[in-house]
Design a protein around this motif. Structure first.
Motif, PDB file in Angstrom:
ATOM      1  N   UNK A 227      41.230  48.456  47.732  1.00 51.80           N
ATOM      2  CA  UNK A 227      40.600  49.568  47.020  1.00 51.80           C
ATOM      3  C   UNK A 227      39.363  49.042  46.301  1.00 51.80           C
ATOM      4  N   UNK A 228      38.213  49.604  46.692  1.00 51.90           N
ATOM      5  CA  UNK A 228      37.010  49.217  45.956  1.00 51.90           C
ATOM      6  C   UNK A 228      37.130  49.729  44.528  1.00 51.90           C
ATOM      7  N   UNK A 229      36.726  48.933  43.564  1.00 50.30           N
ATOM      8  CA  UNK A 229      36.876  49.337  42.177  1.00 50.30           C
ATOM      9  C   UNK A 229      36.141  50.643  41.932  1.00 50.30           C
ATOM     10  N   UNK A 230      36.939  51.686  41.628  1.00 45.52           N
ATOM     11  CA  UNK A 230      36.368  52.995  41.374  1.00 45.52           C
ATOM     12  C   UNK A 230      35.927  53.723  42.619  1.00 45.52           C
ATOM     13  N   UNK A 231      36.372  53.242  43.799  1.00 43.45           N
ATOM     14  CA  UNK A 231      35.875  53.857  45.025  1.00 43.45           C
ATOM     15  C   UNK A 231      36.926  54.021  46.097  1.00 43.45           C
ATOM     16  N   UNK A 232      36.481  53.842  47.344  1.00 43.22           N
ATOM     17  CA  UNK A 232      37.314  54.184  48.486  1.00 43.22           C
ATOM     18  C   UNK A 232      38.430  53.175  48.725  1.00 43.22           C
ATOM     19  N   UNK A 299      42.121  45.216  37.834  1.00 43.26           N
ATOM     20  CA  UNK A 299      41.097  46.176  38.246  1.00 43.26           C
ATOM     21  C   UNK A 299      40.893  47.280  37.219  1.00 43.26           C
ATOM     22  N   UNK A 300      41.957  47.690  36.513  1.00 44.59           N
ATOM     23  CA  UNK A 300      41.798  48.784  35.549  1.00 44.59           C
ATOM     24  C   UNK A 300      40.911  48.378  34.381  1.00 44.59           C
ATOM     25  N   UNK A 301      40.746  47.051  34.174  1.00 39.76           N
ATOM     26  CA  UNK A 301      39.911  46.570  33.076  1.00 39.76           C
ATOM     27  C   UNK A 301      38.495  46.228  33.518  1.00 39.76           C
ATOM     28  N   UNK A 302      38.283  46.120  34.825  1.00 40.68           N
ATOM     29  CA  UNK A 302      37.020  45.558  35.314  1.00 40.68           C
ATOM     30  C   UNK A 302      36.059  46.587  35.895  1.00 40.68           C
ATOM     31  N   UNK A 303      36.442  47.858  35.932  1.00 38.60           N
ATOM     32  CA  UNK A 303      35.504  48.873  36.386  1.00 38.60           C
ATOM     33  C   UNK A 303      34.326  48.938  35.425  1.00 38.60           C
ATOM     34  N   UNK A 304      33.160  48.993  35.976  1.00 36.57           N
ATOM     35  CA  UNK A 304      31.968  49.004  35.149  1.00 36.57           C
ATOM     36  C   UNK A 304      31.486  47.618  34.781  1.00 36.57           C
ATOM     37  N   UNK A 305      32.312  46.602  35.029  1.00 42.25           N
ATOM     38  CA  UNK A 305      31.931  45.218  34.751  1.00 42.25           C
ATOM     39  C   UNK A 305      31.668  44.435  36.029  1.00 42.25           C
ATOM     40  N   UNK A 306      32.483  44.702  37.041  1.00 48.47           N
ATOM     41  CA  UNK A 306      32.419  43.926  38.274  1.00 48.47           C
ATOM     42  C   UNK A 306      31.285  44.411  39.166  1.00 48.47           C
ATOM     43  N   UNK A 307      30.740  43.519  40.021  1.00 48.58           N
ATOM     44  CA  UNK A 307      29.705  43.933  40.978  1.00 48.58           C
ATOM     45  C   UNK A 307      30.247  44.924  42.001  1.00 48.58           C
ATOM     46  N   UNK A 308      29.353  45.543  42.759  1.00 51.93           N
ATOM     47  CA  UNK A 308      29.739  46.610  43.678  1.00 51.93           C
ATOM     48  C   UNK A 308      30.759  46.132  44.703  1.00 51.93           C
ATOM     49  N   UNK A 309      30.571  44.941  45.253  1.00 55.23           N
ATOM     50  CA  UNK A 309      31.452  44.435  46.305  1.00 55.23           C
ATOM     51  C   UNK A 309      32.690  43.782  45.681  1.00 55.23           C
ATOM     52  N   UNK A 310      33.440  44.573  44.905  1.00 57.38           N
ATOM     53  CA  UNK A 310      34.656  44.093  44.238  1.00 57.38           C
ATOM     54  C   UNK A 310      35.828  44.956  44.670  1.00 57.38           C
ATOM     55  N   UNK A 311      36.963  44.312  44.970  1.00 58.53           N
ATOM     56  CA  UNK A 311      38.093  45.006  45.569  1.00 58.53           C
ATOM     57  C   UNK A 311      39.403  44.641  44.871  1.00 58.53           C
ATOM     58  N   UNK A 312      40.279  45.605  44.755  1.00 60.23           N
ATOM     59  CA  UNK A 312      41.632  45.379  44.243  1.00 60.23           C
ATOM     60  C   UNK A 312      42.601  45.389  45.425  1.00 60.23           C
ATOM     61  N   UNK A 313      43.563  44.480  45.386  1.00 66.04           N
ATOM     62  CA  UNK A 313      44.613  44.456  46.388  1.00 66.04           C
ATOM     63  C   UNK A 313      45.821  45.200  45.822  1.00 66.04           C
ATOM     64  N   UNK A 314      46.143  46.331  46.404  1.00 67.14           N
ATOM     65  CA  UNK A 314      47.305  47.097  45.967  1.00 67.14           C
ATOM     66  C   UNK A 314      48.561  46.539  46.621  1.00 67.14           C
TER      67      UNK A 314
END
Length: 356
Positions: A227-232, A299-314
């Motif tokens: 899951x992209x942070x804040x995205x698809x 990931x819930x803490x890093x939205x708005x901080x991390x660069x665009x190409x940042x992903x969370x592993x669910x």
């Protein structure tokens, strides 16, 4: 005491017992204090509040991550699928309310992590059920019952004896087990191993590297997607990014996350942080163009901080069939879920309970 528990202490606590032998006198004091505390609740010297609905406690007896939060999420979804209206209550470690605000705090997908803590916010996003944060778990439980929840799940509530419980589930990390077998500060145990005799079920997360107690159940954490942070959202394969990647983990056991990535065939540059780490932009800026991957909790803490190409592993918890069958019998003994139509205050829960 816990503030100084760094990397070297954990290596000793989960390794050679003799390295922390000099702390055994403090361990004896800790054990005596825990015993007196438990006795005070058991004999009525300290009050215990019993909710009018069933309470399931999910916890551990060791410091560090064991996989209990994914099990809490699984329980909430499993109970909801069975017709229950579950609510989750949490201490909200790492969160702090602004001045003038009071607990309990109803957590939604929009609640600032700085107020709720990372795990409650993650659970609110993942499950859509009501999540309540309060250092006083009994007060949080009352609020959830008033909101219409007919069964409660206490996340990391094993040692919170002021709230009566109907079921105690303990999660153990299969690789690290119980460490050197000693209590704080001479080892990683929050409570002596004898505590396991009084709980209802023990689940070992992953293949055990130790001889587990008789009758334990197994579970595993299985990656479910990116899951992209804040995205698809994207499937596990093909990878939605190029390797190598920077892997960030501010959880109780970062090595488990790094091992999961290796199991997926991902070349990763590991960056371990303390559990519940308060990330800043500088923690996530590596300046080399590589993608960044992290846990759902981070990931819930890093939205708005991390660069665009940042992903969370669910990841999702998968308890073994024997545990599910055992749980079905225990829950069935409580009767059918409430047939009332509660007026829930959480919009996401209203939508989920209507099946939309």
């Amino acid at each position: 005491m816990i503030a100084w528990l760094g990397t070297h202490w954990q290596e000793a606590a989960y390794g050679e017992a003799s390295r922390l032998a000099w702390l055994r006198p403090l361990e004896a004091l800790y054990r005596r204090g825990m015993s007196r505390r438990a006795h005070a609740y058991a004999c009525g010297d300290k009050p215990v509040w019993r909710a009018p609905v069933p309470v399931i406690v999910v916890g551990n007896i060791t410091l560090g991550g064991t996989g209990k939060s994914p099990l809490v999420a699984w329980l909430a979804e499993w109970l909801a699928a069975g017709g229950w209206h579950p609510g989750i209550l949490s201490r909200g470690y790492g969160g702090k309310l602004p001045k003038g605000h009071a607990y309990p705090l109803w957590v939604t997908a929009e609640t600032p992590v700085s107020e709720s803590g990372d795990e409650p916010r993650m659970l609110a996003e993942q499950t859509g059920v009501p999540v309540m944060v309060d250092p006083d778990r009994s007060r949080a439980a009352r609020r959830l019952v008033d909101a219409g929840c007919d069964i409660l799940i206490s996340d990391d509530g094993l040692q919170h004896l002021a709230l009566a419980r109907d079921l105690e589930l303990v999660v153990v990390d299969g690789k690290r087990g119980f460490g050197n077998g000693h209590c704080l500060p001479a080892g990683p145990l929050r409570e002596p191993l004898e505590r396991l005799r009084s709980v209802d079920a023990v689940l070992v997360n992953g293949e055990p590297a130790f001889v587990p107690p008789v009758g334990v159940h197994g579970m595993r954490l299985s990656p479910s997607g990116w899951r992209r942070l804040g995205g698809e959202r994207e499937p596990l394969a093909p990878l939605p990014f190029q390797t190598p990647v920077h892997a960030v983990a501010g959880i109780g056991n970062p090595s488990r996350f790094f091992a999961t990535l290796a199991g997926l065939g991902i070349e990763a540059i590991p960056h371990a942080f303390a559990d519940h780490h308060d990330f800043g932009v500088e923690d996530l800026a590596f300046g080399d163009g590589h993608a960044l991957v992290m846990t759902a909790k981070d990931a819930v803490k890093c939205r708005g901080l991390a660069p665009f190409d940042s992903w969370a592993l669910d990841v999702v918890a998968e308890p073994d069939d024997a545990f599910v069958a055992w749980l079905e019998q225990r829950v069935a003994a409580w009767g059918s879920p409430s047939c009332r139509s509660p007026s829930f205050e959480s919009p996401s829960f209203e939508s989920r309970s209507r099946g939309t």
